[in-house]
Design a protein around this motif. Structure first.
Motif, mmCIF file in Angstrom:
data_model
loop_
_atom_site.group_PDB
_atom_site.id
_atom_site.type_symbol
_atom_site.label_atom_id
_atom_site.label_comp_id
_atom_site.label_asym_id
_atom_site.label_seq_id
_atom_site.Cartn_x
_atom_site.Cartn_y
_atom_site.Cartn_z
ATOM 1 N N GLY A 73 0.820 -1.204 0.000
ATOM 2 C CA GLY A 73 0.000 0.000 0.000
ATOM 3 C C GLY A 73 0.854 1.254 0.000
ATOM 4 N N ALA A 74 0.374 2.295 -0.659
ATOM 5 C CA ALA A 74 1.169 3.504 -0.845
ATOM 6 C C ALA A 74 1.541 4.184 0.465
ATOM 7 N N LEU A 75 0.720 4.051 1.503
ATOM 8 C CA LEU A 75 0.998 4.708 2.772
ATOM 9 C C LEU A 75 1.900 3.883 3.693
ATOM 10 N N THR A 76 2.394 2.762 3.216
ATOM 11 C CA THR A 76 3.269 1.925 4.042
ATOM 12 C C THR A 76 4.572 2.668 4.324
ATOM 13 N N ARG A 77 4.917 2.778 5.591
ATOM 14 C CA ARG A 77 6.117 3.508 5.995
ATOM 15 C C ARG A 77 7.382 2.715 5.644
ATOM 16 N N HIS A 78 8.452 3.456 5.411
ATOM 17 C CA HIS A 78 9.727 2.806 5.125
ATOM 18 C C HIS A 78 10.132 1.856 6.251
ATOM 19 N N VAL A 79 9.913 2.275 7.478
ATOM 20 C CA VAL A 79 10.334 1.454 8.612
ATOM 21 C C VAL A 79 9.574 0.130 8.635
ATOM 22 N N THR A 80 8.323 0.136 8.190
ATOM 23 C CA THR A 80 7.553 -1.105 8.131
ATOM 24 C C THR A 80 8.180 -2.070 7.127
ATOM 25 N N LEU A 81 8.572 -1.552 5.984
ATOM 26 C CA LEU A 81 9.218 -2.394 4.974
ATOM 27 C C LEU A 81 10.562 -2.898 5.481
ATOM 28 N N GLU A 82 11.275 -2.041 6.171
ATOM 29 C CA GLU A 82 12.597 -2.402 6.678
ATOM 30 C C GLU A 82 12.526 -3.560 7.670
ATOM 31 N N ARG A 83 11.442 -3.616 8.441
ATOM 32 C CA ARG A 83 11.323 -4.618 9.501
ATOM 33 C C ARG A 83 10.422 -5.799 9.135
ATOM 34 N N SER A 84 9.851 -5.785 7.935
ATOM 35 C CA SER A 84 8.871 -6.789 7.554
ATOM 36 C C SER A 84 9.518 -8.123 7.187
ATOM 37 N N ALA A 85 9.053 -9.197 7.823
ATOM 38 C CA ALA A 85 9.537 -10.538 7.479
ATOM 39 C C ALA A 85 9.072 -10.927 6.082
ATOM 40 N N GLU A 86 7.869 -10.482 5.685
ATOM 41 C CA GLU A 86 7.372 -10.789 4.342
ATOM 42 C C GLU A 86 8.223 -10.124 3.270
ATOM 43 N N ILE A 87 8.625 -8.879 3.516
ATOM 44 C CA ILE A 87 9.489 -8.194 2.556
ATOM 45 C C ILE A 87 10.848 -8.882 2.484
ATOM 46 N N ALA A 88 11.404 -9.252 3.616
ATOM 47 C CA ALA A 88 12.703 -9.934 3.624
ATOM 48 C C ALA A 88 12.650 -11.237 2.827
ATOM 49 N N ARG A 89 11.515 -11.932 2.913
ATOM 50 C CA ARG A 89 11.392 -13.221 2.229
ATOM 51 C C ARG A 89 11.015 -13.069 0.761
ATOM 52 N N HIS A 90 10.040 -12.223 0.478
ATOM 53 C CA HIS A 90 9.475 -12.164 -0.866
ATOM 54 C C HIS A 90 9.985 -10.988 -1.707
ATOM 55 N N ALA A 91 10.639 -10.015 -1.060
ATOM 56 C CA ALA A 91 11.169 -8.853 -1.790
ATOM 57 C C ALA A 91 12.534 -8.480 -1.214
ATOM 58 N N PRO A 92 13.519 -9.368 -1.322
ATOM 59 C CA PRO A 92 14.819 -9.118 -0.695
ATOM 60 C C PRO A 92 15.533 -7.878 -1.231
ATOM 61 N N LEU A 93 15.248 -7.479 -2.473
ATOM 62 C CA LEU A 93 15.868 -6.254 -2.978
ATOM 63 C C LEU A 93 15.405 -5.045 -2.175
ATOM 64 N N ILE A 94 14.099 -4.965 -1.892
ATOM 65 C CA ILE A 94 13.577 -3.871 -1.080
ATOM 66 C C ILE A 94 14.196 -3.909 0.313
ATOM 67 N N ALA A 95 14.297 -5.102 0.888
ATOM 68 C CA ALA A 95 14.864 -5.240 2.226
ATOM 69 C C ALA A 95 16.312 -4.769 2.256
ATOM 70 N N ARG A 96 17.073 -5.054 1.195
ATOM 71 C CA ARG A 96 18.471 -4.641 1.176
ATOM 72 C C ARG A 96 18.610 -3.138 0.967
ATOM 73 N N ALA A 97 17.692 -2.552 0.232
ATOM 74 C CA ALA A 97 17.782 -1.124 -0.062
ATOM 75 C C ALA A 97 17.336 -0.249 1.103
ATOM 76 N N MET A 98 16.371 -0.710 1.892
ATOM 77 C CA MET A 98 15.742 0.151 2.887
ATOM 78 C C MET A 98 16.723 0.811 3.861
ATOM 79 N N PRO A 99 17.712 0.103 4.413
ATOM 80 C CA PRO A 99 18.606 0.765 5.377
ATOM 81 C C PRO A 99 19.440 1.889 4.769
ATOM 82 N N GLN A 100 19.521 1.931 3.427
ATOM 83 C CA GLN A 100 20.301 2.973 2.767
ATOM 84 C C GLN A 100 19.500 4.262 2.563
ATOM 85 N N ILE A 101 18.212 4.205 2.798
ATOM 86 C CA ILE A 101 17.365 5.366 2.534
ATOM 87 C C ILE A 101 17.406 6.328 3.717
#
Length: 280
Positions: A73-101
């Motif tokens: 969802g568009a209103l999802t905060r960066h910190v939510t993506l950074e800490r999400s187990a689903e993102i780490a599993r299904h979107a590892p590129l997003i998980a790797r990029a988030m700490p750099q933002i």
């Protein structure tokens, strides 16, 4: 500095937000995380006559995986993506990029929709979405539509969004066991906008890499795919991929175009090594 005077309205729903944008005679802007907007308001780089606050709109945040597709969802905060187990599993590129933002305080409020809508050419998430072959869901006065990420970014801070449109979600294929990802950027300080950055996705098989997507940021007015380098890397040669880079980055306050092109080659070697690693 202080921003110019503006009116404020709090949207109750997505349809209400679209209506507020459409009814207003002057320039209206959406307020989500505000981490880019507030700065431009204070510097008077932007002077809207109305801010439409969408933070209270239900259903515009969250992460889900349906039919091998990740939807955010568009209103999802960066910190939510950074800490999400689903993102780490299904979107590892997003998980790797988030700490750099940016920095933690900005990631606590910033949203993925805001980052994509602002379309800063030096930002990480636009390049990641193009690398993931993603798409953007847009709601507007004429209904809903979906735009491929490669078609969404039109120019410097310019997207397919119309003046009365709202970016509602982003979607992209979920990673599989064959998916390989790479991400690297060079910045003067951690959290600064990148001088040059590279987001990459590929599929691995016994024969090597295929479906390689190399997307640079900080080297043009939009995320830039290095298609010739993609083909060379898929053929098995990192050296040939570096030699095939046909980027033409402009000079800016951080570096000359020549320096940026050199750094693009440095990042390609780093990311190529990441793509060849087994998936964790």
């Amino acid at each position: 500095m202080k921003p110019a005077a503006f009116a404020y309205a709090r949207a109750r729903s997505l349809d209400h937000a679209i209506a507020l944008l459409g009814e207003h005679r002057g320039e209206a802007k959406l307020l989500a995380g505000g981490q880019s907007l507030i700065a431009t308001l204070n510097m008077r780089l932007s002077s809207p006559s109305l801010l439409v606050d969408i933070n209270g709109v239900a259903g515009l945040d969250g992460v889900g995986v349906r039919s091998d597709v990740v939807e955010i969802g568009a209103l999802t905060r960066h910190v939510t993506l950074e800490r999400s187990a689903e993102i780490a599993r299904h979107a590892p590129l997003i998980a790797r990029a988030m700490p750099q933002i940016a920095h933690p305080a900005i990631r606590n409020r910033g949203t993925i929709g805001g980052s994509l809508a602002y379309a800063d050419p030096a930002a990480e998430l636009p390049a990641c979405l193009v690398a993931l072959d993603g798409a953007v869901d847009i709601a507007g006065p004429d209904g809903k539509r979906t735009v491929k990420a490669e078609d969404f970014f039109k120019g410097l801070f310019e997207t397919s969004l119309g003046p009365h449109d709202v970016l509602s979600a982003v979607r992209f294929p979920a990673a599989t066991a064959e998916t390989r990802i790479g991400f690297a950027e060079l910045a003067r300080r951690h959290g600064d906008y990148a001088i040059v950055g590279l987001a990459a996705v590929a599929q691995a098989s016994r024969k090597g890499l295929h479906d390689v997507r190399l997307v640079y940021f900080g080297v043009g007015e939009t995320p830039v795919r290095a298609r010739k380098a993609e083909a060379a890397l898929a053929a098995g040669s990192t050296d040939d991929a570096v030699a095939a880079l046909d980027l033409d980055p402009p000079d800016d306050i951080q570096a000359t175009g020549a320096v940026k092109k050199h750094l693009a080659g440095v990042l390609l070697r780093r990311v190529a090594a990441q793509l060849m690693e087994p998936r964790a």
